[in-house]
Design a protein around this motif. Sequence first.
Motif, PDB file in Angstrom:
ATOM      1  N   ARG A   1       0.733  -0.814   0.127  1.00 36.06           N
ATOM      2  CA  ARG A   1      -0.002   0.197   0.086  1.00 36.06           C
ATOM      3  C   ARG A   1       1.286   1.281  -0.167  1.00 36.06           C
ATOM      4  O   ARG A   1       1.315   1.574   1.201  1.00 36.06           O
ATOM      5  CB  ARG A   1      -0.681  -0.091   1.585  1.00 36.06           C
ATOM      6  CG  ARG A   1      -2.133  -1.130   1.294  1.00 36.06           C
ATOM      7  CD  ARG A   1      -3.062  -0.494   1.929  1.00 36.06           C
ATOM      8  NE  ARG A   1      -3.082  -0.676   3.517  1.00 36.06           N
ATOM      9  CZ  ARG A   1      -2.683  -1.998   4.389  1.00 36.06           C
ATOM     10  NH1 ARG A   1      -3.166  -3.419   3.480  1.00 36.06           N
ATOM     11  NH2 ARG A   1      -2.226  -2.101   5.060  1.00 36.06           N
ATOM     12  N   GLU A   2       1.362   1.751  -1.200  1.00 35.93           N
ATOM     13  CA  GLU A   2       2.134   2.706  -1.156  1.00 35.93           C
ATOM     14  C   GLU A   2       1.793   4.135  -0.782  1.00 35.93           C
ATOM     15  O   GLU A   2       3.066   4.450  -0.414  1.00 35.93           O
ATOM     16  CB  GLU A   2       1.969   3.241  -2.846  1.00 35.93           C
ATOM     17  CG  GLU A   2       2.307   1.852  -3.805  1.00 35.93           C
ATOM     18  CD  GLU A   2       2.355   1.967  -5.306  1.00 35.93           C
ATOM     19  OE1 GLU A   2       2.305   2.963  -5.596  1.00 35.93           O
ATOM     20  OE2 GLU A   2       3.026   1.812  -5.504  1.00 35.93           O
ATOM     21  N   THR A   3       0.717   4.565   0.088  1.00 30.01           N
ATOM     22  CA  THR A   3       0.169   5.190   0.543  1.00 30.01           C
ATOM     23  C   THR A   3       1.160   5.453   1.792  1.00 30.01           C
ATOM     24  O   THR A   3       1.617   6.438   2.840  1.00 30.01           O
ATOM     25  CB  THR A   3      -1.069   5.938   0.673  1.00 30.01           C
ATOM     26  OG1 THR A   3      -1.897   4.583   0.851  1.00 30.01           O
ATOM     27  CG2 THR A   3      -1.407   6.500  -0.592  1.00 30.01           C
ATOM     28  N   GLU A   4       0.853   4.339   2.723  1.00 32.73           N
ATOM     29  CA  GLU A   4       1.984   3.903   3.748  1.00 32.73           C
ATOM     30  C   GLU A   4       2.794   3.680   3.899  1.00 32.73           C
ATOM     31  O   GLU A   4       4.188   2.873   5.283  1.00 32.73           O
ATOM     32  CB  GLU A   4       1.185   2.478   4.654  1.00 32.73           C
ATOM     33  CG  GLU A   4      -0.622   3.085   4.260  1.00 32.73           C
ATOM     34  CD  GLU A   4      -1.670   2.187   5.411  1.00 32.73           C
ATOM     35  OE1 GLU A   4      -0.943   1.286   6.161  1.00 32.73           O
ATOM     36  OE2 GLU A   4      -2.498   2.027   4.555  1.00 32.73           O
ATOM     37  N   CYS A   5       3.769   3.233   3.090  1.00 35.21           N
ATOM     38  CA  CYS A   5       5.084   2.869   2.793  1.00 35.21           C
ATOM     39  C   CYS A   5       6.412   3.777   3.450  1.00 35.21           C
ATOM     40  O   CYS A   5       5.802   5.110   2.546  1.00 35.21           O
ATOM     41  CB  CYS A   5       5.811   2.646   1.564  1.00 35.21           C
ATOM     42  SG  CYS A   5       6.933   1.906   1.031  1.00 35.21           S
ATOM     43  N   ILE A   6       6.631   3.268   4.021  1.00 36.34           N
ATOM     44  CA  ILE A   6       8.185   4.744   4.441  1.00 36.34           C
ATOM     45  C   ILE A   6       9.092   4.086   3.849  1.00 36.34           C
ATOM     46  O   ILE A   6      10.537   5.166   3.529  1.00 36.34           O
ATOM     47  CB  ILE A   6       7.913   4.474   5.896  1.00 36.34           C
ATOM     48  CG1 ILE A   6       8.808   3.449   6.302  1.00 36.34           C
ATOM     49  CG2 ILE A   6       6.850   5.068   7.129  1.00 36.34           C
ATOM     50  CD1 ILE A   6       8.591   2.458   7.759  1.00 36.34           C
ATOM     51  N   GLY A   7       9.423   3.311   2.997  1.00 35.78           N
ATOM     52  CA  GLY A   7      11.406   3.170   2.151  1.00 35.78           C
ATOM     53  C   GLY A   7      12.064   2.700   3.465  1.00 35.78           C
ATOM     54  O   GLY A   7      12.992   2.842   3.438  1.00 35.78           O
ATOM     55  N   CYS A   8      11.661   1.638   4.427  1.00 41.09           N
ATOM     56  CA  CYS A   8      13.473   0.806   5.385  1.00 41.09           C
ATOM     57  C   CYS A   8      13.739  -0.127   4.020  1.00 41.09           C
ATOM     58  O   CYS A   8      14.266  -0.508   5.298  1.00 41.09           O
ATOM     59  CB  CYS A   8      12.430   0.883   6.668  1.00 41.09           C
ATOM     60  SG  CYS A   8      10.948  -0.537   6.317  1.00 41.09           S
ATOM     61  N   THR A   9      13.525  -0.436   3.722  1.00 44.55           N
ATOM     62  CA  THR A   9      14.355  -1.310   3.028  1.00 44.55           C
ATOM     63  C   THR A   9      14.034  -2.797   3.174  1.00 44.55           C
ATOM     64  O   THR A   9      14.358  -3.840   2.727  1.00 44.55           O
ATOM     65  CB  THR A   9      15.405  -1.561   2.327  1.00 44.55           C
ATOM     66  OG1 THR A   9      16.310  -0.876   3.578  1.00 44.55           O
ATOM     67  CG2 THR A   9      15.342   0.368   1.734  1.00 44.55           C
ATOM     68  N   LYS A  10      13.089  -2.771   4.969  1.00 48.06           N
ATOM     69  CA  LYS A  10      13.380  -3.936   5.071  1.00 48.06           C
ATOM     70  C   LYS A  10      12.585  -5.208   4.650  1.00 48.06           C
ATOM     71  O   LYS A  10      13.219  -6.627   4.362  1.00 48.06           O
ATOM     72  CB  LYS A  10      12.659  -4.025   6.333  1.00 48.06           C
ATOM     73  CG  LYS A  10      12.995  -3.235   7.543  1.00 48.06           C
ATOM     74  CD  LYS A  10      13.375  -3.828   9.086  1.00 48.06           C
ATOM     75  CE  LYS A  10      14.371  -2.911   9.691  1.00 48.06           C
ATOM     76  NZ  LYS A  10      13.329  -2.120  10.494  1.00 48.06           N
TER      77      LYS A  10
END
Lengths: 365, 596, 181
Positions: C114-123
């Motif tokens: 869900r792209e609106t919630e993604c924070i870009g942490c790469t985990k």
Amino acid sequence: MTHNQHRISSPYIKPASTVSGVMATVLLALIPAAICYTWFFGIGFLINLAITSVCGLLIEALVMRARGRPVFFYIGDLSMLVTAVLLSFALPPSSPWWLAASGIFIAGVFGKHVFGGLGHNVFNPAALAYVSLLVMFPLHMTGWYLPGSGSYAEALIDPLSAFGIYTSLQLSFPFLREMALTPFAVVPDGFATATPLIEYKFAAPARILMAEDEGFSIWDRQARTGWEMLALSFAAGGLILLWQRVISWHIPVTVIGTVLLLSSLFYQPGQEAIVGSPWLHLFSTSTMIGAFFIATDPASSPSSAAGKLIYGVLIGTVMYSIRIWGSYLDSVALSILLVNMCSPLIDEWTVRTHLGQLRVRKKSP
Amino acid sequence: MSRISRSLLIKKVIKPFLFRLAGKPGWLSPIHALPGGIFPAPNKQVSLQQKIVGMPSAQLAMPSQLILPLKQHQGDDAVPVVRPGQYVYKRQLIAAASGHGSVNLHAPTSGLITAIDHQLAAVNTRPQPGRPWQQSIDPRQTAIVIKTDGNDLTDPELPLPPLSITPWQQRPTDQLRQAVFDAGICGLGGAGFPTAIKLSASSIKTLIINGAECEPYITADEALMREYADEIVEGSQIIQTIIGAQDCVIGIEENKHEAIKAIQSAIAGLEAANPVSGLSVVKLVLVPAIYPSGGEKQLIRIVTGIQPMSGQRPSDVGVLCHSVATARAVFKAITDGEPLISRVTTVTGSALRNPVNVEVLIGTPVSHLLQFAGFDSSALERLLVGGPLMGYAVDDLETPVLKTSNCLLAASQQDIQSVEASSIPHRDCIRCDFCAPVCPVKLQPQTLYFSSRHQRHDSAVKNGILDCIECGACAAVCPSHIPLVAYYRDEKALIHEEADCGESSRWQALFEKHQQRQADNVVAVQQRKLEKLQHKLVSIAEGENPGKEPVVESGSPVSHKSAEQIKREIEAAVARTRARKAELLSKADANKDGGQ
Amino acid sequence: MINILGAVLLTVALLLGFLWCMVRLQGVIAGRNTLAGPAVESINKVLPQTQCGQCGYAGCLPYAQAIAAGENINRCPPGGTQTIRRLAKLLDLPEMPLDVSHGWHLPKRVAVIRETECIGCTKCIQACPVDAIVGAPKLMHTVITADCTGCDLCVDPCPVDCIDMLPLAVQGLSTIRVVNA
């Protein structure tokens, strides 16, 4: 591996036939021939039959045990019995017991189980055993001491009389002779073999036919006419198989037809003893049993109808060729073995196209 | 041993020829012989002793609930348009077609919707590529459940459909086709293909109405033909008009004498009263009673001689085939506005005291019908939906009757092979070739069997496994009792799986690439460290400090160290890094080899 | 007589020995087995390669190695009955039903972020065994649907729980439809 996982799928209908049913039909079809054989040549055949059957089933049981399969399930398909019966027909009735035992061992192990069992054999097991025995024990296999045979004994013995039975027993179990229970009137001091003179190869069978002209009827129990009756009873058995749809007509018709055609082409009247008449080729030799019972073995013959026709023609040709230009008198087993080797290739070359099959224009490498 | 006739030359060739010479009606057009085929014992007369029993009627009450799966056809699921707790009338739309190849679903009777996501129990068969709605274990079938109220009310406010006012002959074909779509009709012969899609085929020359019910025990179509011949013939005319086919032929097996008479009189009567201009009259053609002459492609070949090539559909060769039941459903939809809410099903088998044909509401639980027919559960060997040759077994007696269920066979040991007997391992193939002559598609079952067993997909496809209609004739005659069709189904499923998504090999490659990337990453990091240190060494050796000078603060531990010491420590660090890199490289190599 | 008997016995013994060798080497000759046991590679090929770890092993290859060492063949939920059947056929073992303590066999699902919630942490990128997630630190992450095996390993590491496993409609088969989330 024959797993059961598939039985939850259709069709659920009761299957129409079983393997043991098919084999039982073949055995029933061989009964006329068995009666004929015993009538003409004595109980030696029955002794051989007993030995091959018992040993054959034993061998199959041992092999199945070694392969880790349920023994009675596999013996119960009766295919070993059919091989045993066919081998007994091929062996001389006067042969010793160990010949029959070796024969069925070769048939079971090398003719059948080494390839994977029923359905996987490349060669017909009975034919393979016969040819192996012929090569290993030529004297025993080609010497036919027949009680009541006009060719070898002075006096004609009724093969099913007490004396005839006794003679058969002594021939099959040579150790009985050494027990010297009763003096044996006619001691075979040697075996009369078929004369390997190329020119007069068919002399002996020809004499049988000439015997007919001398007034012997075909019902006469003298070995002269036994062969023809035997061939006729095999043919009758073959017709029973055709009627029961156990075999299809393709192989018998082509084998017999090819032999008939070739023998008619090369026959000249008066040369009976040299090339043999068509009647001789069909009825005084083992062509009938070969065409109906041995060549039609499903595992070693091609599966498609076209393949079977080619196969039958090849067998007939090889059979006739070996008889005329080779050194064996009766070439049925050998010719069948040779053409068995061609079955896989014939199968590959006669793949039938199914309905709606797209034809590939380019030939794949 | 049951007797299955394989010798059919008289039936296939000689009889039709003689009858044609004699000019017997129904035999006048030349027919082609079906290649192969078998004639098992029909066992049909038991269920034809009485007329079709309707539901609801004095004899057969309505069930207390109806279970309607959203997918009873080939194509996507229908989507519910009702909510739980809603009251629906008879004939009301409860699920709308959505997606590719979907059909509508209607309420067969009035009642309360109790659930729209009821999960059906798994049907006890393996996935069959030709019949995707019979799922084996997962996913589960979703169904709408209606609790019937016994009143059988239709919506009083529903207007009469226009087609029931104006005769269909005067309506445009688009409207007729739309009416068929709205009625949610799919192929009732067993395949379940959406009829509306089939009716939009163009350039059809021959329409064949399939009344050749060749499978043992099934008599649904025959009963229909006996009692509703007029509706069937008029339905055929309607379909013929919609697709504009020049010829319309009704094919019936020649041993269904009463049905033949009924259809003949219906044709005669209808042509007199309702002639259709521009198109030929409906013809009756009799076909020899051989299984499986009622298969779509088989009947087309027998009647017209046309053979669709592998992968082609009948519409590609100008022929269309519909079942008599579908024709009747079309008739009812067009003339009466009745959607598909009931069908005639044969309830038969030796485990029933009273086999009968029933006009049953779709969604009726099977137990209700079995009870009506005098079910003896102790005699039941398997419950089959369909016939003994092509049906599938169900364990759950609450399974609903679907739009495609043409027969319920409560089979005892008299009818089918016992469960015990079919649980023992089968014998090896003895290469007897009983199977090839009976294949209606002229395949070689032996070759397909060995290819399927060893999963040689290319060999199986080359030998035509995708053209196998799974009729079961080969398995029925096999003396080794090999379940040939099961092997073919498995193989087809594997082939479809590989064709659809041969993903596992791709994923394996991706995973290995991922592992390689990770190993490479770690090695690359060490390599960078190494280079940095070497660079530093070089600069120290040259006495320069190109990069950062080690800032030696007075208090830091490094200040005690001389340049030499620092150099030695750096060299030691270089050696450690080299060793670690070598170790990682060798580990990566080992993993690569181990994975091979 | 003794000579013949001896010769016959010797021949029989040789033949039986030959037969025993043939039976033992049957599997090897057929190419299926190595003398050490079934090849791990051929077992691995049969497994679905989702690398999900539901079987209890760290991926499909370790499970294949375990099967070669005698592990049960019914521990793979993504493979389901299909895989169990193929393994049984390959290894000449009886089929057994799927051991659902390892999970149910579900229709193919793919991960959707869900792209609106993604924070870009790469985990999730680090967790994916087939590198099906594209992204970089502080940048949007997205799943390449065609490469996603449905293994589910990305869902747990995500700190904001923004990954859904949704069924993929497979051609010809009915699936569980997801009502508007």
